[in-house]
Design a protein around this motif. Structure first.
Motif, PDB file in Angstrom:
ATOM      1  N   GLU A 278       0.828  -1.212   0.000  1.00 12.30           N
ATOM      2  CA  GLU A 278       0.000   0.000   0.000  1.00 12.30           C
ATOM      3  C   GLU A 278       0.857   1.255   0.000  1.00 12.30           C
ATOM      4  O   GLU A 278       0.616   2.190  -0.764  1.00 12.30           O
ATOM      5  N   ALA A 279       1.881   1.282   0.834  1.00 15.20           N
ATOM      6  CA  ALA A 279       2.763   2.444   0.902  1.00 15.20           C
ATOM      7  C   ALA A 279       3.554   2.614  -0.391  1.00 15.20           C
ATOM      8  O   ALA A 279       3.679   3.729  -0.917  1.00 15.20           O
ATOM      9  N   VAL A 280       4.073   1.517  -0.922  1.00 15.99           N
ATOM     10  CA  VAL A 280       4.838   1.584  -2.170  1.00 15.99           C
ATOM     11  C   VAL A 280       3.942   2.052  -3.313  1.00 15.99           C
ATOM     12  O   VAL A 280       4.370   2.820  -4.177  1.00 15.99           O
ATOM     13  N   ALA A 281       2.683   1.635  -3.305  1.00 19.85           N
ATOM     14  CA  ALA A 281       1.750   2.091  -4.343  1.00 19.85           C
ATOM     15  C   ALA A 281       1.619   3.611  -4.328  1.00 19.85           C
ATOM     16  O   ALA A 281       1.509   4.237  -5.398  1.00 19.85           O
ATOM     17  N   GLU A 282       1.640   4.206  -3.170  1.00 18.53           N
ATOM     18  CA  GLU A 282       1.558   5.670  -3.088  1.00 18.53           C
ATOM     19  C   GLU A 282       2.797   6.319  -3.710  1.00 18.53           C
ATOM     20  O   GLU A 282       2.703   7.353  -4.377  1.00 18.53           O
ATOM     21  N   ALA A 283       3.953   5.725  -3.513  1.00 18.26           N
ATOM     22  CA  ALA A 283       5.179   6.247  -4.126  1.00 18.26           C
ATOM     23  C   ALA A 283       5.127   6.081  -5.647  1.00 18.26           C
ATOM     24  O   ALA A 283       5.505   6.996  -6.391  1.00 18.26           O
ATOM     25  N   VAL A 284       4.637   4.944  -6.113  1.00 21.29           N
ATOM     26  CA  VAL A 284       4.515   4.710  -7.551  1.00 21.29           C
ATOM     27  C   VAL A 284       3.511   5.686  -8.157  1.00 21.29           C
ATOM     28  O   VAL A 284       3.694   6.177  -9.269  1.00 21.29           O
ATOM     29  N   ARG A 285       2.463   6.008  -7.427  1.00 21.33           N
ATOM     30  CA  ARG A 285       1.478   6.986  -7.901  1.00 21.33           C
ATOM     31  C   ARG A 285       2.150   8.332  -8.192  1.00 21.33           C
ATOM     32  O   ARG A 285       1.879   8.982  -9.194  1.00 21.33           O
ATOM     33  N   VAL A 286       3.064   8.736  -7.328  1.00 22.94           N
ATOM     34  CA  VAL A 286       3.810   9.978  -7.539  1.00 22.94           C
ATOM     35  C   VAL A 286       4.566   9.916  -8.863  1.00 22.94           C
ATOM     36  O   VAL A 286       4.565  10.875  -9.645  1.00 22.94           O
ATOM     37  N   VAL A 287       5.203   8.795  -9.114  1.00 23.58           N
ATOM     38  CA  VAL A 287       5.966   8.618 -10.356  1.00 23.58           C
ATOM     39  C   VAL A 287       5.039   8.705 -11.558  1.00 23.58           C
ATOM     40  O   VAL A 287       5.305   9.432 -12.519  1.00 23.58           O
ATOM     41  N   ARG A 288       3.956   7.979 -11.517  1.00 23.96           N
ATOM     42  CA  ARG A 288       3.043   7.948 -12.667  1.00 23.96           C
ATOM     43  C   ARG A 288       2.405   9.302 -12.926  1.00 23.96           C
ATOM     44  O   ARG A 288       2.188   9.679 -14.074  1.00 23.96           O
ATOM     45  N   GLU A 289       2.113  10.035 -11.875  1.00 24.29           N
ATOM     46  CA  GLU A 289       1.512  11.360 -12.042  1.00 24.29           C
ATOM     47  C   GLU A 289       2.521  12.397 -12.524  1.00 24.29           C
ATOM     48  O   GLU A 289       2.138  13.481 -12.952  1.00 24.29           O
ATOM     49  N   SER A 290       3.804  12.066 -12.495  1.00 26.17           N
ATOM     50  CA  SER A 290       4.839  13.005 -12.935  1.00 26.17           C
ATOM     51  C   SER A 290       4.788  13.248 -14.439  1.00 26.17           C
ATOM     52  O   SER A 290       5.275  14.271 -14.925  1.00 26.17           O
ATOM     53  N   GLY A 291       4.250  12.293 -15.182  1.00 29.60           N
ATOM     54  CA  GLY A 291       4.210  12.412 -16.629  1.00 29.60           C
ATOM     55  C   GLY A 291       5.487  11.946 -17.319  1.00 29.60           C
ATOM     56  O   GLY A 291       5.548  11.899 -18.545  1.00 29.60           O
ATOM     57  N   LEU A 292       6.516  11.606 -16.552  1.00 32.80           N
ATOM     58  CA  LEU A 292       7.761  11.107 -17.135  1.00 32.80           C
ATOM     59  C   LEU A 292       7.582   9.644 -17.541  1.00 32.80           C
ATOM     60  O   LEU A 292       6.831   8.903 -16.899  1.00 32.80           O
ATOM     61  N   PRO A 293       8.282   9.205 -18.597  1.00 34.56           N
ATOM     62  CA  PRO A 293       8.237   7.786 -18.945  1.00 34.56           C
ATOM     63  C   PRO A 293       8.709   6.954 -17.752  1.00 34.56           C
ATOM     64  O   PRO A 293       9.702   7.305 -17.100  1.00 34.56           O
ATOM     65  N   ASN A 294       7.977   5.884 -17.442  1.00 33.82           N
ATOM     66  CA  ASN A 294       8.342   5.069 -16.291  1.00 33.82           C
ATOM     67  C   ASN A 294       7.852   3.650 -16.471  1.00 33.82           C
ATOM     68  O   ASN A 294       6.983   3.367 -17.293  1.00 33.82           O
ATOM     69  N   GLU A 295       8.429   2.773 -15.672  1.00 38.29           N
ATOM     70  CA  GLU A 295       8.057   1.365 -15.670  1.00 38.29           C
ATOM     71  C   GLU A 295       8.270   0.831 -14.264  1.00 38.29           C
ATOM     72  O   GLU A 295       9.307   1.088 -13.652  1.00 38.29           O
ATOM     73  N   THR A 296       7.302   0.089 -13.770  1.00 38.14           N
ATOM     74  CA  THR A 296       7.423  -0.520 -12.452  1.00 38.14           C
ATOM     75  C   THR A 296       7.490  -2.026 -12.617  1.00 38.14           C
ATOM     76  O   THR A 296       6.681  -2.615 -13.326  1.00 38.14           O
ATOM     77  N   THR A 297       8.484  -2.631 -11.972  1.00 36.43           N
ATOM     78  CA  THR A 297       8.628  -4.086 -11.947  1.00 36.43           C
ATOM     79  C   THR A 297       8.545  -4.547 -10.492  1.00 36.43           C
ATOM     80  O   THR A 297       8.318  -3.733  -9.592  1.00 36.43           O
ATOM     81  N   ALA A 298       8.770  -5.805 -10.256  1.00 37.34           N
ATOM     82  CA  ALA A 298       8.645  -6.350  -8.906  1.00 37.34           C
ATOM     83  C   ALA A 298       9.628  -5.725  -7.911  1.00 37.34           C
ATOM     84  O   ALA A 298       9.347  -5.663  -6.713  1.00 37.34           O
TER      85      ALA A 298
END
Length: 99
Positions: free
Chosen positions: A19-39
């Protein structure tokens, strides 16, 4: 530049950090920069200042939730190259396809 990072809360009452990591990933995705999340890592592509600002914001999100935060970061700094988030993988796939 490409930055692969992993940020995780330490301490607290739960063994699960999803849950906490998802919040950090949300920040990345909302940045608009190209990104990819893996395990294990989230990779972001962009200029130094913009990428590091996103990593900082993602870390701060976890700092608000946990008494301690772990951050692991790896960077590929290659000025003048963009699209490397996918291009690097495509080059590997080409070599694999060629035997």
């Amino acid at each position: 530049m490409l930055v692969a990072f992993s940020v995780s809360p330490l301490g607290g009452e739960s063994d699960s950090v999803a849950e906490a990591v998802a919040e950090a990933v949300r920040v990345v995705r909302e940045s608009g920069l190209p990104n990819e999340t893996t395990a294990m890592f989230t990779t972001i592509e962009g200029e130094w200042d913009e990428v590091m600002a996103v990593v900082k914001r993602a870390t701060e999100v976890l700092q608000a939730r946990a008494p301690r935060v772990s951050l692991v970061l790896k960077a590929d700094i290659r000025p003048g190259h963009t699209g490397q988030l996918t291009a690097k993988v495509e080059r590997i796939e080409q070599h694999l396809a060629n035997g």
